[in-house]
Design a protein around this motif. Structure first.
Motif, PDB file in Angstrom:
ATOM      1  N   LYS A 154      -3.832   0.036   6.049  1.00  0.00           N
ATOM      2  CA  LYS A 154      -2.432  -0.369   6.203  1.00  0.00           C
ATOM      3  C   LYS A 154      -2.294  -1.735   6.882  1.00  0.00           C
ATOM      4  O   LYS A 154      -1.512  -2.572   6.451  1.00  0.00           O
ATOM      5  CB  LYS A 154      -1.661   0.699   6.983  1.00  0.00           C
ATOM      6  N   GLU A 158      -0.599  -5.121   5.355  1.00  0.00           N
ATOM      7  CA  GLU A 158       0.502  -5.854   5.995  1.00  0.00           C
ATOM      8  C   GLU A 158       0.160  -7.328   6.155  1.00  0.00           C
ATOM      9  O   GLU A 158       1.016  -8.188   5.953  1.00  0.00           O
ATOM     10  CB  GLU A 158       0.820  -5.205   7.352  1.00  0.00           C
ATOM     11  N   ARG A 187       2.621   3.626   0.571  1.00  0.00           N
ATOM     12  CA  ARG A 187       1.683   4.063   1.607  1.00  0.00           C
ATOM     13  C   ARG A 187       0.924   5.284   1.113  1.00  0.00           C
ATOM     14  O   ARG A 187       1.419   6.039   0.278  1.00  0.00           O
ATOM     15  CB  ARG A 187       2.423   4.393   2.911  1.00  0.00           C
ATOM     16  N   ASP A 200      -4.453   4.922   8.138  1.00  0.00           N
ATOM     17  CA  ASP A 200      -3.539   5.030   7.003  1.00  0.00           C
ATOM     18  C   ASP A 200      -3.849   3.913   6.014  1.00  0.00           C
ATOM     19  O   ASP A 200      -4.349   2.850   6.391  1.00  0.00           O
ATOM     20  CB  ASP A 200      -2.086   4.908   7.463  1.00  0.00           C
ATOM     21  N   SER A 201      -3.550   4.170   4.755  1.00  0.00           N
ATOM     22  CA  SER A 201      -3.774   3.180   3.699  1.00  0.00           C
ATOM     23  C   SER A 201      -2.436   2.758   3.108  1.00  0.00           C
ATOM     24  O   SER A 201      -1.423   3.445   3.267  1.00  0.00           O
ATOM     25  CB  SER A 201      -4.659   3.771   2.601  1.00  0.00           C
ATOM     26  N   ALA A 202      -2.460   1.618   2.421  1.00  0.00           N
ATOM     27  CA  ALA A 202      -1.250   1.142   1.756  1.00  0.00           C
ATOM     28  C   ALA A 202      -1.624   0.431   0.477  1.00  0.00           C
ATOM     29  O   ALA A 202      -2.764   0.012   0.285  1.00  0.00           O
ATOM     30  CB  ALA A 202      -0.455   0.223   2.680  1.00  0.00           C
TER      31      ALA A 202
END
Length: 208
Positions: A154, A158, A187, A200-202
């Motif tokens: 994540k 960003e 996400r 977390d991944s995005a």
């Protein structure tokens, strides 16, 4: 061949059949949720007649979702232990399996000459340790790839997507903006991976 994207049970069974464990050194977290890989393929906007390159194809779950769209897929994988499983999973499909390290590949040999009529799309669940340099290297040196849909950590997503004034804005944001537009488009929770990552991944969509 396997008929559909892989479930957690199928992934564990394939690894066990070959006596393998996910490699922490290679940052291997396999997507084990058919809905997630189909969502990635949908967000990538690929379909019949499209040429897609996937980096870090792993066990082939995302590869199968991409093939379902009608696209022809070139699947790159560095881990020689996974290659026999990948070939088994995608057998009889329009998939070219390319063994090799994406950071060192001869991309002209893999993708052929740049063709404005038939550009390549990159769709990939990228290992977190190489995601930023790899995306920037491809934007700089591989004009055959016109757009990307990448799943990354994540914070990396960003940074890649950030514009001036955003708290994540930095050197990667500036370099990416020189070549391409980028947008954070979704996400992905740790629970859809085997093994679940600690982050977390995005999903980031990038277009020249």
């Amino acid at each position: 061949a396997v008929g559909h994207p892989l479930s957690p049970t199928a992934i564990r069974a394939l690894l066990a059949e070959y006596g393998l464990e996910p490699s922490r050194a290679l940052g291997q977290n396999f997507v084990a949720d058919p809905n997630t890989v189909r969502r990635i393929a949908r967000l990538a906007g690929v379909g019949p007649g499209d040429r897609v390159v996937e980096i870090g194809a792993g066990l082939g779950s995302l590869t199968l979702a991409l093939v379902e769209t009608g696209a022809a897929v070139t699947a790159v994988e560095v881990d020689r232990h996974l290659l026999p499983i990948l070939r088994q999973v995608v057998a009889d499909r329009p998939v070219t399996v390319v063994p090799g390290d994406a950071m060192e590949l001869d991309w002209d040999a893999v993708l052929g000459p740049t063709d404005p009529e038939r550009p390549w799309a990159l769709v990939a669940n990228l290992p977190y340790n190489i995601a930023t340099p790899l995306v920037l290297n491809l934007l700089l040196g591989v004009p055959q790839i016109e757009r990307m849909l990448v799943m990354v950590q994540k914070e990396v997503a960003e940074r890649l997507a950030a514009g001036p004034g955003h708290k994540a804005y930095g050197i990667p944001s500036v370099k990416r903006a020189w070549w391409a537009d980028a947008e954070l488009v979704g996400r992905v929770p740790p629970s859809v991976f085997v093994p679940p990552p600690r982050v977390d991944s995005a999903l980031v969509a990038i277009r020249r």
